[in-house]
Enzyme design. Structure first.
Site, short mmCIF file in Angstrom:
data_model
loop_
_atom_site.label_atom_id
_atom_site.label_comp_id
_atom_site.label_asym_id
_atom_site.label_seq_id
_atom_site.Cartn_x
_atom_site.Cartn_y
_atom_site.Cartn_z
N THR B 470 0.80 -1.22 0.00
CA THR B 470 0.00 0.00 0.00
C THR B 470 0.83 1.27 0.00
OG1 THR B 470 0.00 -0.13 2.41
CG2 THR B 470 -1.87 -1.12 1.26
N ILE B 588 -4.41 13.18 0.83
CA ILE B 588 -3.49 12.23 0.22
C ILE B 588 -2.11 12.47 0.83
CG2 ILE B 588 -2.39 11.52 -1.94
CD1 ILE B 588 -5.43 10.78 -1.63
N GLN B 597 -1.95 3.21 -5.77
CA GLN B 597 -3.11 2.55 -5.16
C GLN B 597 -4.34 2.70 -6.04
OE1 GLN B 597 -2.83 0.32 -2.93
NE2 GLN B 597 -3.42 1.21 -1.00
N LYS B 660 -9.19 9.37 4.13
CA LYS B 660 -10.37 8.49 4.08
C LYS B 660 -10.04 7.06 3.67
CE LYS B 660 -14.15 11.71 3.03
NZ LYS B 660 -15.05 12.14 1.93
N GLY B 661 -8.88 6.82 3.12
CA GLY B 661 -8.60 5.45 2.69
C GLY B 661 -8.72 5.32 1.19
N GLU B 664 -9.08 0.63 -1.80
CA GLU B 664 -10.11 -0.17 -2.44
C GLU B 664 -10.96 0.59 -3.44
OE1 GLU B 664 -11.38 -3.37 0.71
OE2 GLU B 664 -10.48 -1.66 1.69
#
Ligand code: FES
Ligand code: FES
Lengths: 191, 702
Positions: B470, B588, B597, B660-661, B664
């Site tokens: 990641t 980011i 990613q 926030k991630g 995915e």
């Protein structure tokens, strides 16, 4: 059944006794502790185990160790001579051409071998027929790189970075000079 | 278009920069050691024997020939394998049934481990495994997945608002969309090296969470956690399957118990990866949209039928994302599950969202066509003011901003409204769009980070987080350097070892939110306690800070994906020359690794659109295309111009870092964008992935 063989790996000569069922990949990883080549499938389907074998890129899971007797193997670790990264490795870092890193040593060996093949005029499926016939690859554009690198899978999906890294490395240094690896003969080869 | 606002002061600007990966040199040189690659003079090798029936009992095991084979150290089966505590309470994410390996004669799925050989070499183990003879009492099994079954279970009550049956409007889209069984297939196989010294067990493990493995193995063996050590600094991808534990790890543990003082090594073969480490369930999505002539939705109804296992329940929540994507007063979302004699499904990148945004996002394209609307406009018209699922305000929601910026960058405006209108030589060319969505998931487990001054202004930051590719290693270095106000090279981050402070699992795209916030807190605490001129050896630790507003707001990341698709008029061949995504996922931390990613997720989404499908033969209960020659994943030549961009989104409500991630969301929506573009190219609506060339042959007249 066992056999005694000699392998030169990243400049070091090894004499070893191998089970005749052992692949070159397992001999490198398990017997010699050389783990730069990775096992992703053991079936010649992913390219993770790619090394330069007598100067050409080869998937070592499909070579029996006994058949590699006397061979010269260069892995990604060997490309980084004396701790200095190879220009291809630097380019992979610059372009973030990997994530988990598991396919990466295979991609890098494959890329170095591929540039030599292209420099030697070997065509690919992406080469226009005329250029193929003349034994000349006019320009190693992105389409050519993608085609020639499609034997190396990357589940992290780093292909975009891989293509730009290879293009960059090819431009930065003349591939053959940079690799320091004897260029394969156009015909035949040693295996 | 972008939204900017004040940020918490960054002292060095390290957060938001794009340094190269700190572990990059080890990875490009191949010297980074993955689980199977630790040198051990006492190595032994384990080879599993897998059941050749899908349901029944092992009646007899003949181990004589295997035991007599050269180099064999032990042959394990349910009659002699070390006992596990099958009544132990395991962490909630585990499937206990899957982990009770070699504890009984029962067979629950084809491929289940029923015996194992430990031998001096890999070759000897493989050979002897083939010499173990099993006899079975076979029972009839059922592995037939279908939404038409009459015995489907309803795992949870349906989500209902208003009355979807009474929804009014003249436009109806009522279609069924399907996604197949898919396998995670990280490039590094699931691997374990386990050594039991009579007191304690050490595992080198390919895992998304060292502490989770430690706790689970301790429970299974009835050991104190302090006697289990899990080492996992380098992990060759996981995409969810290395989140929960699976049978191979337990096999290696049993092997280590049976052959003490040896390092027992097991790497699943690629073929075993199709039966032993989970998969994404197939889905059948019945989507019903009702809208007025202007495309304003009055009703959204989604039923997702998924596959689960009798051995353990896992529901792929594919009807979940529709709960909060678009406004409509009347809504119902529910799941139905077929519980079959198959391996238990597991997490695969964006579980729920990834398949669950295929059906609804193709349906939105169909709605746009039915209303004569641009597909972007159809989405804009249904933008909710508050989260439709909960009624809460959004912490931030920048879906429309993503759609607009993506449209600009992609050149969407030139698009002909009619499908099949653009032809270039032998290619029909079209473009499509779909939305991406991923929730801000609470981290699985707590986290704690320790910051220590090593002297000379150098710092060591440790926590047991897993960087499975990641970029966490680099991003956490940046966070620490930024807060401590030192150059990146002065921070060494140590990860991936259960001996380090607790870290939550690498899952749910939570790494930066949980570990990042924890490192941020620990570094802040360090400066508060020790000032700017700390003594060598000074330390400070902090736990994951509470998120104050978690319950007050709906927190999600969004994106928009655009695809150009070409379909060959002679062969039906489908190419995707362009993919472009714009995401709004909070702050980011590292532009370089974040791009990888997003692009990596989109590439896997492209792979889903064009290739991936595990074919389960219900007669036997196994996947027939169990290797990379037949289960295709995107190769280099499949990917052409692929771009990821992001909106500079500041969301102080999600966590102190505002992240926030991003792991995915990139895979969510890609397949729908490709299918929608293929429709635009050809006029053929395909409601299933992977798209196949024969889907288009009639239309292209080949
Ligand atoms: S391991 Fe050799 S090609 Fe996959
Ligand atoms: S970098 Fe992970 S598989 Fe290529």
């Amino acid at each position: 059944m066992h056999a005694d063989i000699t392998l030169t790996v990243d400049g070091r000569r090894h004499q070893l006794r191998v089970d005749t069922r052992t692949t070159l990949l397992d001999a490198l990883r398990e017997d010699l502790g050389v783990t730069a080549p990775k096992k992703g499938c053991d079936h010649g389907q992913c390219g993770s185990c790619t090394v330069l074998l007598n100067g050409r890129r080869v998937v070592t899971c499909l070579v029996l160790a006994v058949a590699g007797d006397g061979a010269e193997v260069v892995t990604a670790a060997g490309l980084a001579e004396g701790g200095d990264l190879h220009p291809m490795q630097e380019a992979f870092m610059d372009h973030d051409a990997f994530q988990c890193g598991y396919c990466t040593p295979g991609q890098i060996c494959s890329a170095v071998g591929m540039l030599d093949e292209a420099a030697a005029g070997w065509p690919s499926a992406a080469t226009p027929p005329r250029a193929s016939a003349e034994g000349a690859v006019a320009e190693l554009d992105d389409t050519e790189i993608r085609e020639r690198m499609s034997g190396n899978l990357c589940r992290c999906g780093a292909y975009a970075g891989i293509v730009s890294a290879i293009g960059d490395a090819a431009r930065r240094t003349h591939a053959a000079a940079a690799s320091g690896i004897p260029r394969p003969a156009r015909e035949g080869g040693r295996r | 278009m972008s939204t900017t606002s004040e940020r918490p002061a960054a002292r060095t600007g390290a957060i938001g920069a794009g340094p190269r990966r700190v572990e990059g040199p080890a990875k490009v040189a191949g010297t980074a050691a993955y689980a199977y690659e630790y040198r051990a003079a006492d190595a032994a090798y384990l080879a599993p024997v897998q059941a050749t029936i899908a349901r029944g009992r092992v009646a007899a095991v003949d181990t004589a020939a295997a035991e007599a084979a050269e180099g064999v150290l032990a042959v394990l089966w349910h009659g002699n394998a070390p006992r596990l505590r099958t009544d132990a309470e395991l962490p909630g994410l585990q499937q206990p049934g899957e982990l009770h390996v070699l504890q009984s004669a029962e067979v629950h799925y084809r491929g289940q481990p029923v015996a194992a050989v430990v031998a001096e070499t890999f070759e000897a183990a493989q050979h002897a495994a083939a010499l173990v003879t099993l006899t079975y009492e076979q029972l009839p099994h059922d592995a037939e997945f279908s939404a038409g079954r009459t015995d489907l279970a309803t795992p949870k009550e349906d989500h209902r608002q208003g009355d979807v049956k009474a929804a009014e409007g003249e436009v109806v889209v009522d279609q069924t969309y399907t996604t197949p069984m898919q396998h995670n297939n990280p490039m590094e196989p699931h691997s374990t090296m386990a050594r039991w010294d009579g007191e304690a067990i050490t595992l080198h493990e390919s895992t998304q969470g060292a502490h989770m493995v430690r706790e689970t193995v301790a429970e299974l063996l009835g050991l104190e956690q302090g006697r289990v050590r899990v080492v996992a600094p380098y992990v060759g991808g996981g995409f969810g399957s290395k989140g929960p534990l699976h049978a191979p790890t337990v096999l290696a543990v049993l092997g280590a118990r049976a052959v003490p003082h040896r390092s027992v090594k097991l790497a699943a073969t690629r073929r075993q990866m199709f039966s032993l480490v989970g998969y994404r369930s197939p889905t059948v999505q019945r989507v019903r949209l009702r809208a007025d002539a202007q495309g304003r939705l009055s009703g959204i109804d989604v039923t997702a039928t998924v596959q689960s296992a009798r051995l353990g329940d896992f529901i792929e929540e594919a009807a979940g994302p529709a709960k909060s994507m678009y406004a409509a007063p009347n809504r119902r979302m529910g799941h139905r599950a077929a519980r079959l004699d198959v391996p238990v499904p597991t997490w695969m990148r964006a579980p729920g969202e990834c398949p669950g945004m295929f059906g609804p996002e193709v349906a939105m394209d169909e709605l746009a066509v039915a209303c004569g609307l641009d597909p972007i406009e159809a989405r804009v018209r249904n933008e909710p003011e508050r989260d439709p699922a909960t009624g809460k305000p959004f912490s931030t929601r920048n879906l429309i901003a993503c759609l607009r910026e993506g449209a600009d960058r992609f050149g969407w405006a030139d698009r002909p409204a009619e499908p099949g209108a653009r032809r270039e030589g032998e290619w029909l060319v079209g473009t499509g769009v779909a939305a991406s969505f991923y929730p801000v998931v609470p981290p699985v487990g707590g986290s704690r980070a320790l910051v220590r001054h090593a002297g000379d202004g150098r710092y060591v930051v440790s926590l047991a987080a897993a960087d499975i590719g990641t970029g966490a290693w680099t991003a956490l270095t940046q966070v620490a350097a930024d807060v401590l106000g030192v150059p990146l090279e002065h921070v060494e981050v140590r990860l991936g070892d259960s001996a380090l402070p607790l870290a939550s699992l690498a899952g749910g795209s939570t790494g930066m939110m949980s570990w990042g916030s924890t490192v941020h807190a620990a570094a802040t605490a360090f400066r508060r306690l020790h000032g700017d001129d700390p003594a060598p050896g000074a330390e400070a630790a902090a736990d994951l800070p509470e998120v104050a507003h978690r319950d007050d707001y709906a927190m999600h990341a969004y994106g928009a994906q655009f695809a150009e698709v070409r379909v060959n008029t002679d062969t039906g061949e489908i190419r995707v020359p362009r993919l472009l995504g714009v995401f709004a996922a909070g702050r980011i931390v590292n532009a370089r690794t974040a791009r990888s990613q997003f692009v990596g997720g989109m590439t896997m989404g492209l792979s889903m659109a064009l290739h991936e499908e595990s074919v389960l033969d219900a007669r036997f209960g196994h996947v027939v295309n169990a290797d990379f020659a037949e289960y295709h994943i995107a190769a280099n030549a499949d990917v052409a111009d692929i771009q990821a961009h992001w909106i500079d989104e500041h969301d102080p409500l999600v966590n102190p870092l505002g992240a926030k991630g991003i792991g995915e969301i990139g895979i969510v929506g890609t397949a729908a964008a490709v299918a929608n573009a293929a429709y635009h190219a050809t006029g053929v609506r395909v409601r299933r992935v992977p798209l196949r060339l024969d889907d288009f042959l009639d239309a292209v007249g080949a």
